[in-house]
Write a protein that holds these residues in place. Structure first.
Motif, short mmCIF file in Angstrom:
data_model
loop_
_atom_site.label_atom_id
_atom_site.label_comp_id
_atom_site.label_asym_id
_atom_site.label_seq_id
_atom_site.Cartn_x
_atom_site.Cartn_y
_atom_site.Cartn_z
N GLU A 90 0.83 -1.20 0.00
CA GLU A 90 0.00 0.00 0.00
C GLU A 90 0.87 1.25 0.00
O GLU A 90 0.56 2.23 -0.69
N LEU A 91 1.94 1.21 0.77
CA LEU A 91 2.86 2.35 0.82
C LEU A 91 3.46 2.61 -0.56
O LEU A 91 3.46 3.76 -1.04
N LEU A 92 3.98 1.57 -1.20
CA LEU A 92 4.63 1.74 -2.49
C LEU A 92 3.65 2.18 -3.56
O LEU A 92 3.95 3.06 -4.37
N LEU A 93 2.47 1.56 -3.58
CA LEU A 93 1.47 1.94 -4.58
C LEU A 93 1.01 3.38 -4.38
O LEU A 93 0.84 4.13 -5.36
N GLY A 94 0.78 3.78 -3.13
CA GLY A 94 0.35 5.14 -2.86
C GLY A 94 1.39 6.16 -3.31
O GLY A 94 1.05 7.17 -3.95
N LYS A 95 2.65 5.90 -2.98
CA LYS A 95 3.72 6.81 -3.38
C LYS A 95 3.87 6.84 -4.90
O LYS A 95 4.03 7.91 -5.50
N PHE A 96 3.83 5.67 -5.53
CA PHE A 96 4.02 5.60 -6.98
C PHE A 96 2.89 6.30 -7.72
O PHE A 96 3.12 7.09 -8.64
N ILE A 97 1.65 6.04 -7.32
CA ILE A 97 0.50 6.67 -7.99
C ILE A 97 0.53 8.18 -7.80
O ILE A 97 0.28 8.95 -8.74
N GLY A 98 0.84 8.63 -6.58
CA GLY A 98 0.88 10.06 -6.33
C GLY A 98 1.94 10.76 -7.16
O GLY A 98 1.69 11.82 -7.77
N LEU A 99 3.14 10.19 -7.22
CA LEU A 99 4.22 10.79 -8.01
C LEU A 99 3.93 10.72 -9.50
O LEU A 99 4.25 11.64 -10.26
N ALA A 100 3.31 9.62 -9.95
CA ALA A 100 2.94 9.50 -11.36
C ALA A 100 1.92 10.57 -11.74
O ALA A 100 2.02 11.19 -12.81
N LEU A 101 0.95 10.80 -10.87
CA LEU A 101 -0.05 11.85 -11.13
C LEU A 101 0.60 13.23 -11.16
O LEU A 101 0.20 14.10 -11.95
N ALA A 102 1.59 13.45 -10.30
CA ALA A 102 2.30 14.74 -10.29
C ALA A 102 3.04 14.95 -11.61
O ALA A 102 3.01 16.05 -12.18
N LEU A 103 3.70 13.91 -12.11
CA LEU A 103 4.40 14.01 -13.38
C LEU A 103 3.43 14.27 -14.53
O LEU A 103 3.67 15.11 -15.40
N ILE A 104 2.33 13.53 -14.54
CA ILE A 104 1.33 13.70 -15.61
C ILE A 104 0.73 15.10 -15.56
O ILE A 104 0.51 15.72 -16.61
N ALA A 105 0.49 15.61 -14.35
CA ALA A 105 -0.05 16.96 -14.22
C ALA A 105 0.93 18.00 -14.76
O ALA A 105 0.53 18.97 -15.43
N ALA A 106 2.22 17.82 -14.47
CA ALA A 106 3.23 18.76 -14.97
C ALA A 106 3.29 18.73 -16.50
O ALA A 106 3.37 19.78 -17.16
N LEU A 107 3.24 17.53 -17.08
CA LEU A 107 3.25 17.43 -18.54
C LEU A 107 1.98 18.01 -19.14
O LEU A 107 2.02 18.69 -20.18
N ALA A 108 0.83 17.74 -18.50
CA ALA A 108 -0.44 18.26 -19.00
C ALA A 108 -0.44 19.79 -18.98
O ALA A 108 -0.98 20.43 -19.89
N LEU A 109 0.18 20.38 -17.95
CA LEU A 109 0.27 21.84 -17.88
C LEU A 109 1.10 22.39 -19.03
O LEU A 109 0.68 23.34 -19.72
N GLY A 110 2.28 21.78 -19.25
CA GLY A 110 3.12 22.24 -20.34
C GLY A 110 2.46 22.08 -21.70
O GLY A 110 2.44 23.00 -22.53
N PHE A 111 1.90 20.90 -21.94
CA PHE A 111 1.23 20.65 -23.22
C PHE A 111 -0.01 21.52 -23.36
O PHE A 111 -0.32 21.99 -24.46
N GLY A 112 -0.75 21.72 -22.25
CA GLY A 112 -1.98 22.51 -22.32
C GLY A 112 -1.72 23.97 -22.67
O GLY A 112 -2.40 24.54 -23.54
N LEU A 113 -0.74 24.59 -21.99
CA LEU A 113 -0.42 25.99 -22.29
C LEU A 113 0.13 26.14 -23.70
O LEU A 113 -0.18 27.12 -24.40
#
Length: 276
Positions: free
Chosen positions: A101-124
């Motif tokens: 649970e610890l590893l999945l929570g950390k991995f999913i959270g960091l993956a979402l952060a990366l995707i959000a950063a890319l979505a921001l760059g691509f979106g703008l």
């Protein structure tokens, strides 16, 4: 497995990512350079024809190859090693959660952060293109975003494996940077040098390229952009003629494998070694 715990940990990682100076620096740099590349493409539209999403996508490929793996590798490398060194990992495991649970929570959270950063760059960047009338080939642009997200999560998974292997955060980041340099320079120049020294055949050279997630992204992005791989020379022609319409699904499937296998190995290693 308690999905509530995973969700809470994912939220924590998202909040921590917003406070990570290196992550914010990478995200700002990627967004700024994306906007600059789009602006350059649009500025040249008067002389070279209409500039739209397709032309900007071609400009973004090399930028993604440099910055996105660096973001994923460093963020993943600090995920476990950094918290282990600070002692916060021991505190988290003292809560009513298990290691998976610890590893999945950390991995999913960091993956979402990366995707959000890319979505921001691509979106703008998409907004800039749309406001200047360059709206052609948006499907190519969206596919590039999907491929960039897969590359980011694959890099994060590799970073997780490094973090599960190394005890100290500084050492983990050093290994991640070395691996980033290796993956980047073991691209075109590395493959060319290897082919010359070992006298590899075209199919062997293509198989070697498939072992590098950055090359998987690059081949898939060029294939989606041009609908052929002639620009990659004999290897590209061989790959396109051999696999045809199945080549893009094959490349995407291999990127998913680069996500699953390192994370699985990191999970097994973390369960074996624990927090020490």
């Amino acid at each position: 497995m308690d999905f509530g715990n995973i969700f809470i940990l994912a939220q924590k990682e998202l909040r921590d990512a917003r406070k990570n100076r290196w992550f914010l620096l990478y995200a700002i740099a990627f967004t700024g350079l994306s906007l600059a590349l789009a602006w350059v493409s649009l500025s040249g539209a008067g002389n070279y024809g209409l500039a739209g999403f397709g032309r900007t996508s071609a400009s973004l490929i090399n930028l993604i190859l440099l910055i996105v793996p660096l973001m994923g590798l460093t963020l993943g490398a600090l995920s476990l090693a950094g918290e282990r060194e600070q002692g916060s990992l021991l505190y988290l495991l003292a809560q009513p959660i298990n290691q998976l649970e610890l590893l999945l929570g950390k991995f999913i959270g960091l993956a979402l952060a990366l995707i959000a950063a890319l979505a921001l760059g691509f979106g703008l960047t998409a907004l800039l293109i749309a406001l200047n009338g360059g709206g052609a080939q948006i499907n190519i642009y969206l596919t590039l975003l999907l491929l960039a997200c897969l590359l980011a999560v694959a890099s994060l998974s590799i970073g997780f494996l490094i973090s599960a292997t190394v005890k100290r955060g500084a050492t983990a980041v050093g290994v991640a940077l070395f691996l980033w340099l290796l993956l980047v320079f073991f691209g075109d120049l590395g493959l060319m040098g290897t082919a010359l020294v070992l006298e590899l055949s075209v199919d062997q050279l293509f198989a070697l390229a498939l072992m590098n997630p950055l090359q998987l992204f690059k081949i898939a992005a060029i294939l989606d952009l041009r609908n052929n791989l002639e620009i990659l020379g004999p290897v590209g022609i061989y790959a396109f003629r051999t696999y045809g319409a199945q080549l893009l699904p094959l490349l995407i499937g291999l990127l998913f494998i680069w996500i699953i296998i390192p994370f699985t190995l990191a999970t097994l290693l973390f369960k074996k070694r624990g927090i020490l």
